[in-house]
Design a protein around this motif. Sequence first.
Motif, PDB file in Angstrom:
ATOM      1  N   THR A  61      -0.075  15.176 -11.331  1.00  0.00           N
ATOM      2  CA  THR A  61       0.470  14.187 -10.483  1.00  0.00           C
ATOM      3  C   THR A  61       0.962  15.163  -9.685  1.00  0.00           C
ATOM      4  O   THR A  61       0.811  16.640  -9.890  1.00  0.00           O
ATOM      5  N   GLU A  62       0.617  15.118  -8.275  1.00  0.00           N
ATOM      6  CA  GLU A  62       1.448  15.715  -7.186  1.00  0.00           C
ATOM      7  C   GLU A  62       1.943  15.023  -6.303  1.00  0.00           C
ATOM      8  O   GLU A  62       1.215  14.313  -5.764  1.00  0.00           O
ATOM      9  N   TYR A  63       3.214  15.630  -6.038  1.00  0.00           N
ATOM     10  CA  TYR A  63       3.935  14.470  -5.072  1.00  0.00           C
ATOM     11  C   TYR A  63       4.551  15.581  -4.087  1.00  0.00           C
ATOM     12  O   TYR A  63       5.559  15.917  -3.853  1.00  0.00           O
ATOM     13  N   SER A  64       4.090  15.155  -2.101  1.00  0.00           N
ATOM     14  CA  SER A  64       4.436  16.370  -1.553  1.00  0.00           C
ATOM     15  C   SER A  64       5.471  15.488  -1.320  1.00  0.00           C
ATOM     16  O   SER A  64       5.689  16.143   0.444  1.00  0.00           O
ATOM     17  N   VAL A  65       5.504  14.192  -0.937  1.00  0.00           N
ATOM     18  CA  VAL A  65       6.825  13.623   0.359  1.00  0.00           C
ATOM     19  C   VAL A  65       7.469  13.074  -0.641  1.00  0.00           C
ATOM     20  O   VAL A  65       7.268  12.757  -2.269  1.00  0.00           O
ATOM     21  N   ILE A  66       8.926  12.833  -0.493  1.00  0.00           N
ATOM     22  CA  ILE A  66      10.183  12.252  -1.692  1.00  0.00           C
ATOM     23  C   ILE A  66       9.088  10.920  -1.495  1.00  0.00           C
ATOM     24  O   ILE A  66       9.780  10.202  -2.386  1.00  0.00           O
ATOM     25  N   GLY A  67       8.626   9.873  -0.694  1.00  0.00           N
ATOM     26  CA  GLY A  67       8.071   8.468  -0.873  1.00  0.00           C
ATOM     27  C   GLY A  67       8.629   6.927  -0.643  1.00  0.00           C
ATOM     28  O   GLY A  67       8.526   5.998  -1.554  1.00  0.00           O
ATOM     29  N   ASP A  68       9.742   7.401  -0.671  1.00  0.00           N
ATOM     30  CA  ASP A  68      10.580   6.088   0.398  1.00  0.00           C
ATOM     31  C   ASP A  68       9.675   5.478   1.163  1.00  0.00           C
ATOM     32  O   ASP A  68       9.204   6.372   2.436  1.00  0.00           O
ATOM     33  N   MET A  69       9.949   3.902   1.228  1.00  0.00           N
ATOM     34  CA  MET A  69       9.231   3.424   1.793  1.00  0.00           C
ATOM     35  C   MET A  69       9.940   1.890   1.668  1.00  0.00           C
ATOM     36  O   MET A  69      10.540   1.602   0.379  1.00  0.00           O
ATOM     37  N   THR A  70       9.111   0.870   2.556  1.00  0.00           N
ATOM     38  CA  THR A  70       9.946  -0.589   2.676  1.00  0.00           C
ATOM     39  C   THR A  70       7.984  -1.271   1.983  1.00  0.00           C
ATOM     40  O   THR A  70       7.813  -0.960   2.276  1.00  0.00           O
ATOM     41  N   CYS A  71       8.749  -1.856   0.522  1.00  0.00           N
ATOM     42  CA  CYS A  71       7.169  -2.594  -0.055  1.00  0.00           C
ATOM     43  C   CYS A  71       7.694  -3.233  -0.844  1.00  0.00           C
ATOM     44  O   CYS A  71       9.093  -3.717  -0.851  1.00  0.00           O
ATOM     45  N   ASP A  72       6.893  -4.565  -1.341  1.00  0.00           N
ATOM     46  CA  ASP A  72       7.299  -5.330  -2.309  1.00  0.00           C
ATOM     47  C   ASP A  72       6.401  -4.448  -3.311  1.00  0.00           C
ATOM     48  O   ASP A  72       5.391  -4.727  -4.040  1.00  0.00           O
ATOM     49  N   LYS A  73       8.026  -4.521  -4.133  1.00  0.00           N
ATOM     50  CA  LYS A  73       7.774  -3.482  -5.692  1.00  0.00           C
ATOM     51  C   LYS A  73       6.676  -4.030  -6.461  1.00  0.00           C
ATOM     52  O   LYS A  73       5.948  -3.049  -7.474  1.00  0.00           O
ATOM     53  N   LEU A  74       6.723  -5.522  -6.853  1.00  0.00           N
ATOM     54  CA  LEU A  74       6.101  -6.231  -7.552  1.00  0.00           C
ATOM     55  C   LEU A  74       4.491  -6.201  -7.371  1.00  0.00           C
ATOM     56  O   LEU A  74       3.912  -5.462  -7.795  1.00  0.00           O
ATOM     57  N   HIS A  75       4.037  -6.254  -6.177  1.00  0.00           N
ATOM     58  CA  HIS A  75       2.563  -6.131  -6.294  1.00  0.00           C
ATOM     59  C   HIS A  75       2.330  -4.834  -6.267  1.00  0.00           C
ATOM     60  O   HIS A  75       0.889  -4.557  -6.813  1.00  0.00           O
TER      61      HIS A  75
END
Length: 438
Positions: free
Chosen positions: A317-331
């Motif tokens: 894995t390579e994560y270059s951003v924090i990744g916070d977002m608005t979304c439907d977590k389940l789907h």
Amino acid sequence: MERLIYSAVVDLALAGFLSLYGPKQASNRWAVLFFVFVGLGSLSDAVTYSDLRSFFFFLLQACAPYGFAMFAIAYSDKMTRRVQKVLAYALILPPVITLFISPLRPEIRFDFVLMLLWAAPYYLGGCFLLVYSYIGEKDRVKRKYRLLAMCFFVPPIIAIVVFDRINRAVNQHFDGYLSITIVAWCGFAFFLVAAIRFGILGVRIKFEKQLHDQKIKGIATGAAMYNHAMKNRIINIDMLTGRVKEWVESQRNEQINNDIERIMAETQQVMHMVKRIQKQIEDVELEEEPANAIDMMKLALHSNRHLLEGKSFTVTTEYSVIGDMTCDKLHLQEVFNNLIINAVDAAENEGGSLAIGIHESKGGIRIDFADNGKGMSKEAATRIFDPFYSTKQREENFGLGLSYCRMIMRKHGGSIKAVSHPGEGTIFTLRFPKYRKL
């Protein structure tokens, strides 16, 4: 005159095609404007009212070059939006100046030598941008589409410059009706074939979306019938798992107890989905909330850890951003699960690998799933998102996983793309729009 009417019909039909079936991109809006200018302008010799004839002629001679130049600038994607906006205001000055310096009565009369000095560079410069964007494109799929767009636009534009602009400037008359009409009809035929067979300016994508949505609706009617039965089976599994958990706890086997906890968590996840499906069987509605893409990815990997370990599958894995977002977590969680399982299935033997990356892109957040599996053919890569299509020759594969993924990504305003070649693995890319970032 009849030939010009035919050309007008072709150009206005192209404008209609793009406005109805093309994506709402800046380049397509400029292309529609260009075809409207040319289509209405072609009617200038067919109308009798002098003011209307002058207006149509102005659209054809002064506005069409501007529309094409702006289309090429937007489509080439070589300039920022700010630069494009500045050019949109700057390049409109020559057409406006031409209108002010041209006699308007009894009908508008242009100095075609003077117009050639700016209109020809608009046309030829636009052609150059289309060719340059094709040559400089590295993505193989985008390169094909740029080639089609180049072949569609460049020959007719060259014909307009040679048979219309230069002819009017040098000979002070126009006799290229037949030549331009033939080129226009050939271009229209090319557009239809390219749009249906390959996709040009995004038109085929819309056709595919309509077909995809129709199939999804058919799936929904079947889902209503088995959804209740599936719910009952899940209740039974949950009850039996609870009984086994009580027995294992009495034996104090920590490993088995952890596995049972995971099974119970999975049944709760599925039950949650069943309830959601029952409420919205005709369509998927997102229940959006703040979430973290990295946390969701970690949970997806944890849910599939036994599958990965059983196949000796390596995940980096390579994560270059924090990744916070608005979304439907389940789907979105299910989208990640689908792509991880697909990567494992694509490995011909044990010891496959999957590289997952979460990065910031120009438009928002990009998530890549790159496996080293067997890959797929070019034909298969164009069909994998179709409902009921599967490259896996097993009865338990229904061909709905990637179709579901595409639907969820579209609901999020994003996209999913696949790049694959036989024997070279596959890369799935999810793109989320910028407004979903927190």
